[in-house]
Structure formats: structure tokens, C-alpha cells
Scaffold this motif. Structure first.
Motif, PDB file in Angstrom:
ATOM      1  N   ALA A   1       0.762  -1.319  -0.109  1.00  0.00           N
ATOM      2  CA  ALA A   1       0.005  -0.155   0.079  1.00  0.00           C
ATOM      3  C   ALA A   1       0.773   1.192  -0.070  1.00  0.00           C
ATOM      4  O   ALA A   1       0.601   2.178  -0.815  1.00  0.00           O
ATOM      5  N   VAL A   2       2.113   1.156   0.751  1.00  0.00           N
ATOM      6  CA  VAL A   2       2.827   2.328   0.924  1.00  0.00           C
ATOM      7  C   VAL A   2       3.317   2.647  -0.422  1.00  0.00           C
ATOM      8  O   VAL A   2       3.725   3.651  -1.004  1.00  0.00           O
TER       9      VAL A   2
ATOM     10  N   ASP B   1      -6.951  -0.176  -1.613  1.00  0.00           N
ATOM     11  CA  ASP B   1      -7.313  -1.437  -1.579  1.00  0.00           C
ATOM     12  C   ASP B   1      -6.535  -2.397  -0.501  1.00  0.00           C
ATOM     13  O   ASP B   1      -7.018  -3.282   0.117  1.00  0.00           O
ATOM     14  N   HIS B   2      -5.066  -2.432  -0.899  1.00  0.00           N
ATOM     15  CA  HIS B   2      -4.121  -3.048  -0.058  1.00  0.00           C
ATOM     16  C   HIS B   2      -4.442  -2.527   1.481  1.00  0.00           C
ATOM     17  O   HIS B   2      -4.326  -3.387   2.237  1.00  0.00           O
ATOM     18  N   ASN B   3      -4.440  -1.246   1.724  1.00  0.00           N
ATOM     19  CA  ASN B   3      -4.670  -0.944   3.119  1.00  0.00           C
ATOM     20  C   ASN B   3      -5.883  -1.558   3.614  1.00  0.00           C
ATOM     21  O   ASN B   3      -6.022  -1.938   4.816  1.00  0.00           O
TER      22      ASN B   3
ATOM     23  N   LEU C   1      -3.847   2.604   9.686  1.00  0.00           N
ATOM     24  CA  LEU C   1      -4.784   3.497   9.690  1.00  0.00           C
ATOM     25  C   LEU C   1      -3.913   4.807   9.330  1.00  0.00           C
ATOM     26  O   LEU C   1      -4.539   5.701   8.409  1.00  0.00           O
ATOM     27  N   CYS C   2      -2.813   5.129   9.879  1.00  0.00           N
ATOM     28  CA  CYS C   2      -1.678   6.217   9.710  1.00  0.00           C
ATOM     29  C   CYS C   2      -1.533   6.133   8.101  1.00  0.00           C
ATOM     30  O   CYS C   2      -1.722   7.438   7.651  1.00  0.00           O
ATOM     31  N   ASN C   3      -1.106   5.090   7.567  1.00  0.00           N
ATOM     32  CA  ASN C   3      -0.903   5.042   5.858  1.00  0.00           C
ATOM     33  C   ASN C   3      -2.313   5.288   5.095  1.00  0.00           C
ATOM     34  O   ASN C   3      -2.143   6.049   4.360  1.00  0.00           O
TER      35      ASN C   3
END
Length: 211
Positions: A170-171, A184-186, A206-208
Motif C-alpha cells: 500500500a505504501v 485496496d491494499h490498506n 490507519l496512519c498510512n
């Protein structure tokens, strides 16, 4: 000693999800203070202590614990324990800007993981290699490592490791402007965090996601 370190490891399996980390470090100290513990017992106690300190952000103290775990695991022929400690030492080296040392430790851990056929350790090392590649701007390599980490985690049904790999993907997608893929990944990483009760993974995700 064997009973004590077994209890310590089981305590850590819960404390690493919800905390508080200092409790695990204190329990590990009590095991290490026992009368003449065996090398294997000491290695495993140092491993838990190092993890607790690393999770709590105390990397200088954690480093010493993991170095002790490496030496004692080597002394008693515990390849997996040595490789696990080497992998996290590599993570700490990477955070300190020592990419060459980190890569060397990751390669050592990868060799052991492949030799033992340990998909859990393989997933961890691939995640670490992905982080290193991303730090060095090697985006294609980073994605390949994260995808391999995800595949290894799924091979053993390890939802925590799956969540970690999804979070890293996700990052990476977010940095590339692939925002829907990142979200989607998150979402999948957050589901894994909720399913396993992993508050650290939940907080990171949640931060990301917010970013």
C-alpha cells in the motif's frame, strides 16, 4: 529454564499484539536472571527482550539483545533463531542508514529460510528486502519482494505477516500515485489487523490510509 522460556514466548505472542511491550522485556530479564540457564534458553529470552525493545522504539538496547541471541543460537546450533535475530538486526541497520550491513544480514537470513523451507521467515526477509529496495529507489525490486512476502505469508496462512506485506504494498503504491490500489491494499491489511487483534499493525495501517 525450559518451562520459563516457553511461558515467556507464549506471553510475548499476546503482548506483541496488544502491549505493553515493557512487560515482555521485564519477563525476559527474569528468565535471564535464573540460575545457570542453558544457552538455548538464554538465546530465546534475548530474542523476546530484543523484540520488546525494538517494538517499543529502543533500538540501541534491542541491538545488544539480538546480537546476544545470534551468538547463543549459533553456539547451540539453532539456525532459525540465529536467522530471525539477524533479520531484525538488518532492519535496525537499515534504519540507521547502514544499507550494506543490512543487505548482508538479510542474505544470511534468506539462505537459512530457504534451506529450512520456513515460509514465515521467508516472508519476513522478503518484506525487509522490499523496504531496503524502496529506500534505495529500486521500486520494481521492492514490489517483487513485497509480493513474494505476501505469497509466503499466504502459503502458511499467516494473517499477521499477510497484513504486513499488504501494508508495505500500500505504501509503495501510494508513493507512486496509485492511490486506489493503495487504498485496496490498506483495506485488506486493516482486515488482517482486526482479525488477529494486532494493534500495532492496525495503527500503522490507519496512519498510512490517512496519508
Amino acid at each position: 529454564g525450559e518451562l520459563a522460556v516457553n511461558l515467556l514466548e507464549h506471553a510475548w505472542s499476546g503482548l506483541k499484539l496488544q502491549g505493553p511491550y515493557q512487560v515482555a522485556a521485564d519477563l525476559a530479564s527474569r528468565v535471564l536472571e535464573m540460575s545457570q540457564p542453558l544457552a538455548d534458553v538464554k538465546a530465546r529470552a534475548h530474542w523476546v527482550a530484543g523484540n520488546a525493545m525494538h517494538h517499543g522504539g529502543h533500538d540501541a538496547q534491542a541491538y545488544a539483545q539480538f546480537e546476544a541471541a545470534v551468538l547463543l543460537s549459533r553456539e547451540c546450533g539453532h539456525q532459525l533463531g540465529e536467522a530471525q535475530a539477524q533479520r531484525i538486526l538488518g532492519d535496525i541497520d537499515m534504519g540507521a542508514g547502514s544499507a550494506q550491513s543490512a543487505r548482508s544480514r538479510f542474505r544470511t537470513a534468506m539462505s537459512v529460510a530457504r534451506g529450512l523451507g520456513d515460509d514465515g521467515l521467508l516472508s519476513d526477509v522478503q518484506n525487509s528486502l522490499g523496504n531496503l529496495a524502496e529506500d534505495l529507489g529500486q521500486i520494481d525490486d521492492a514490489q517483487a519482494h513485497y509480493e513474494s512476502a505476501l505469497a509466503s505469508a499466504r502459503a502458511v496462512g499467516d494473517r499477521q505477516r499477510e497484513g504486513a506485506a499488504l501494508g508495505n504494498l500500500a505504501v509503495l503504491c501510494s508513493h507512486q500515485g496509485r492511490l486506489q490500489e493503495a487504498l485496496d491494499h490498506n483495506a485488506k491489511a486493516l482486515a488482517a489487523a482486526h482479525e488477529t487483534g494486532n494493534r500495532r499493525l492496525e495503527g500503522n495501517t490507519l496512519c498510512n490510509r490517512g496519508l
